[in-house]
Scaffold this motif. Structure first.
Motif, PDB file in Angstrom:
ATOM      1  N   GLU A   8       0.811  -1.222   0.000  1.00  0.00           N
ATOM      2  CA  GLU A   8       0.000   0.000   0.000  1.00  0.00           C
ATOM      3  C   GLU A   8       0.845   1.274   0.000  1.00  0.00           C
ATOM      4  O   GLU A   8       0.329   2.359  -0.254  1.00  0.00           O
ATOM      5  N   LEU A  12       0.333   5.675  -1.227  1.00  0.00           N
ATOM      6  CA  LEU A  12       0.101   6.613  -0.126  1.00  0.00           C
ATOM      7  C   LEU A  12       1.134   7.724  -0.063  1.00  0.00           C
ATOM      8  O   LEU A  12       0.795   8.890   0.142  1.00  0.00           O
ATOM      9  N   LEU A 309      -1.724   9.107   6.531  1.00  0.00           N
ATOM     10  CA  LEU A 309      -2.375   9.081   5.224  1.00  0.00           C
ATOM     11  C   LEU A 309      -3.265   7.849   5.075  1.00  0.00           C
ATOM     12  O   LEU A 309      -4.356   7.925   4.502  1.00  0.00           O
ATOM     13  N   LYS A 312      -6.438   8.425   7.034  1.00  0.00           N
ATOM     14  CA  LYS A 312      -7.254   9.439   6.354  1.00  0.00           C
ATOM     15  C   LYS A 312      -7.952   8.863   5.126  1.00  0.00           C
ATOM     16  O   LYS A 312      -9.108   9.200   4.825  1.00  0.00           O
ATOM     17  N   GLN A 313      -7.243   7.979   4.411  1.00  0.00           N
ATOM     18  CA  GLN A 313      -7.797   7.427   3.161  1.00  0.00           C
ATOM     19  C   GLN A 313      -8.546   6.118   3.372  1.00  0.00           C
ATOM     20  O   GLN A 313      -9.027   5.503   2.406  1.00  0.00           O
ATOM     21  N   ILE A 315      -7.376   3.227   4.298  1.00  0.00           N
ATOM     22  CA  ILE A 315      -6.614   2.060   3.843  1.00  0.00           C
ATOM     23  C   ILE A 315      -6.015   1.296   5.017  1.00  0.00           C
ATOM     24  O   ILE A 315      -5.703   0.107   4.925  1.00  0.00           O
TER      25      ILE A 315
END
Length: 321
Positions: A8, A12, A309, A312-313, A315
């Motif tokens: 991931e 990111l 991040l 926030k996303q 993931i």
């Protein structure tokens, strides 16, 4: 606890976020708000591997943790894996509880490239037009992409012990719309900025290969005995580093300092330039050198940015631990 898998990371964290995280932690180190723990690095006696730990605490960013991993030189050929393998562990500074586990392979490449990029931004001449690369392996492509964002370069030149690898960096130059030229080591005198990124134990780039006014970012020496550039260049240059104690023991500065040819007091933290407590480059003729040894706080800084991040996303993988 949050888990951010290796797969991931690429989606990111980019070069911009990596640069910001590394620049901030270098500044915190120079102001005394962050410090690294002693490095543990050992040959484990199996698979020719080097394994170790780098960690630290950033009081300004409230980041605590370590990176565990190392170098398995036979990985690519034997297992189809990259030779550098690592994982970052973050802990809550208030409680000591584990906060996150983050894949560290791509992060290591991004934070290393960001460090040299920070040095170029703060130390290279503003009118730098030609960038030279010594080394053309996997990490060199990250280095070149990050470096090209710091000045309006017009040309890329490169040298590698194995010339057949030079297309790796030629491709990056072409992607940026820049011409590339393979050169012999004396041809590097054309460069205004030089990045060395090899795993050499013998000096390759010598003072005679570097013109006045050049900025050199030495990014491959992170172990006792390694050496990318001649001690004559370290002696000649104004030297800056991520951490002085590490630079003089396992960085590019180790050889000149051990020989008594460079004083520890003459090696400065890049964070002091970022903070404005050191002037950095003093003239257009001065040779500056960044001894990028790679400190644990860099890894923690980019890992912390990735966790933020990922959350926030949506993931991030959350587990009860």
């Amino acid at each position: 606890m949050i888990i951010v898998p290796e797969k991931e990371i690429g989606a990111l964290l980019g070069r911009k976020e990596s640069y910001s995280a590394v620049e901030q932690v270098f500044a915190a180190m120079a102001s005394g708000d962050a410090y690294n723990f002693p490095v543990v690095r050992e040959a484990i006696g199996h698979a020719d591997a080097l394994y170790g730990f780098k960690g630290g605490f950033d009081r300004a960013g409230m980041t605590l943790g370590l990176k565990a991993g190392g170098y398995w030189p036979n990985n690519l050929e034997t297992h189809g894996l990259i030779n550098h393998q690592s994982t970052v562990f973050l802990f809550d500074p208030d409680t000591g509880r584990v906060k996150a586990i983050v894949g560290g392979n791509l992060l290591t490449a991004l934070r290393t490239a960001a460090a040299s990029s920070v040095s170029i931004n703060h130390l290279a001449r503003k009118d730098a037009k030609v960038i030279g690369m010594v080394g053309a392996g996997h990490q060199a492509t990250f280095q070149l992409r990050a470096a090209l964002e710091q000045r309006d370069f017009e040309k890329v030149i490169g040298w590698n012990l194995h010339p057949e690898m030079l297309p790796n960096i030629e491709k990056v130059a072409n992607e940026a719309g820049l011409p590339f030229e393979a050169v012999e080591l004396p041809g590097l005198t054309e460069a205004d900025v030089i990045v060395t990124i090899t795993s050499s134990f013998e000096p390759t780039l010598l003072s005679e290969h570097v013109s006045d006014g050049t900025h050199v970012a030495c990014m491959g020496t992170d172990t006792v005995g390694k050496q990318e550039v001649g001690a004559d260049l370290v002696i000649r240059a104004s030297v800056f580093t991520d951490e002085v104690a590490q630079a003089i023991t396992l960085g590019e500065s180790q050889h000149a300092v051990a020989a008594g040819d460079k004083a520890e007091a003459d090696i400065h933290q890049i964070g002091a330039v970022i903070n404005g407590t050191h002037a950095g480059r003093n003239s257009d003729d001065e040779v500056t050198l960044f001894d990028g040894t790679g400190v644990g706080l860099q890894d923690l800084a980019v890992a912390s940015a990735v966790v933020d991040l990922a959350v926030k996303q949506g993931i991030a993988i959350e587990v009860d631990f």
